[in-house]
Write an enzyme that holds these catalytic residues in place. Structure first.
Site, PDB file in Angstrom:
ATOM      1  N   CYS A 144      -0.618   6.651   2.852  1.00  0.00           N
ATOM      2  CA  CYS A 144      -0.220   5.429   2.416  1.00  0.00           C
ATOM      3  C   CYS A 144       0.733   4.692   2.925  1.00  0.00           C
ATOM      4  O   CYS A 144       1.872   4.151   3.254  1.00  0.00           O
ATOM      5  CB  CYS A 144       0.766   5.306   0.891  1.00  0.00           C
TER       6      CYS A 144
ATOM      7  N   CYS B 265       3.116   2.491   1.963  1.00  0.00           N
ATOM      8  CA  CYS B 265       4.617   3.148   0.851  1.00  0.00           C
ATOM      9  C   CYS B 265       5.713   3.599   2.768  1.00  0.00           C
ATOM     10  O   CYS B 265       6.826   3.368   2.750  1.00  0.00           O
ATOM     11  CB  CYS B 265       4.191   4.035   0.360  1.00  0.00           C
ATOM     12  N   ASP B 266       4.529   3.776   3.662  1.00  0.00           N
ATOM     13  CA  ASP B 266       5.794   4.749   3.922  1.00  0.00           C
ATOM     14  C   ASP B 266       5.088   4.148   6.085  1.00  0.00           C
ATOM     15  O   ASP B 266       6.447   4.657   6.603  1.00  0.00           O
ATOM     16  CB  ASP B 266       4.897   6.403   4.548  1.00  0.00           C
TER      17      ASP B 266
END
Length: 309
Positions: free
Chosen positions: A133, A136-137
């Protein structure tokens, strides 16, 4: 008979349960094999959920969601739904223990799981430098070099996204052509800090007790290996949607799905079958973010209340 059967206990299912019970449905059961919370409970750091100013783990973020949803009457049955059928206006829910329950409506919120690429070190460093992701990261690798594995639309789109955050993105693909729309490929090639590493196989992700330190690839043409010294590796080789409950005896699906098996819904989260809804990562065009899944669940519940009348 259930007013609503919710299949899946992640952000979409829990939010649907909260809205449905608070909105007046009296008999709502959420089927979830484990503790509610979903895949996000396995994340070590969450800092992009609205209203959550402090960095928390996925487990901490989801900690109070089940209690809040059940406060208004949502029931949790720790069971796996193996099949959903419909006859007339009534759905039949079959669980792993062979028992059946009837429901007036069903929400599928089972999600999807990232497909593993299968290279050495993938399992060992998953969540410790290997991610699926970018949204997300990606921020954790700001101004650093990263590698991204994949060659489809999602992979190229995520490479472009990472190129705005990271100093350099190595786009690693097993072929020398991409399975993406021409416009997506053109957009990717316009990014000066994306280096294409094509026609290679991924041999291994290496690292130490702090996490990933590099990615080793091998040329299909010369068999020469190359080490990319990166602290982060993003894998985008597809996702497997968890749509098994919709599979019928004849091999078809209870409702319309696309080629990837994602459930086709409209803006109200309605499927092609009246009374059957889908929310979160199991549906088409899902953003695969907690806040979006929660929004799907709320949208579905509001429309299910209207459907039941």
């Amino acid at each position: 008979m259930l007013d609503l059967a919710i299949i899946g206990g992640g952000p979409a299912g829990l939010t649907a349960g909260l809205y449905a019970t608070r909105g007046g449905l009296n008999n709502v059961t959420m089927f979830e094999m484990g503790m509610p919370g979903g895949q996000i409970t396995g994340s070590s750091e969450i800092e992009n959920y609205p209203g959550q100013a402090e960095v928390v783990t996925g487990m901490e973020l989801m900690e109070n969601w089940p209690a809040q949803a059940m406060k208004f009457g949502l029931k949790h049955e720790m069971n796996q739904v193996t099949n959903v059928t419909k006859e007339g206006d009534i759905f039949t829910i079959t669980t792993g223990d062979g028992k059946t329950q009837e429901a007036k409506s069903v929400l599928l919120a089972t999600g999807s799981v990232p497909r593993r690429a299968g290279f050495k070190g993938e399992d060992e460093f998953f969540g410790k430098g290997i991610s699926t992701c970018a949204t997300c990261d990606g921020f954790f690798y700001k101004n650093k070099e990263v590698a991204l594995i994949g060659g489809g639309d999602s992979a190229l789109e995520e490479a472009v996204y990472l190129s705005k955050i990271c100093s350099k993105v190595y786009l690693v693909h097993r072929r020398d052509t991409y399975r993406a729309a021409p416009s997506t490929i053109e957009h990717m090639k316009a990014c000066e800090n994306i280096e294409e590493v094509t026609n290679v196989t991924v041999e291994e992700v290496i690292g130490d007790n702090t996490g990933v330190t590099g990615l080793i690839v091998k040329s299909k043409e010369s068999d020469e290996t190359r080490q990319l010294d990166v602290p982060g590796v993003f894998v985008f080789v597809g996702r497997d949607v968890l749509n098994d409950p919709l599979k019928q005896e004849d091999g078809s699906f209870l409702c319309d799905v696309n080629e990837q098996g994602e459930v086709i819904v409209d803006l109200k989260m309605k499927t092609s079958v009246p009374g059957l809804y889908a929310a979160g990562d199991v549906r088409i065009d899902a953003a695969k973010q907690v806040v979006c899944a929660a929004g799907d669940g709320a949208t579905a519940a509001v429309n299910i209340i209207e459907y039941i009348g």
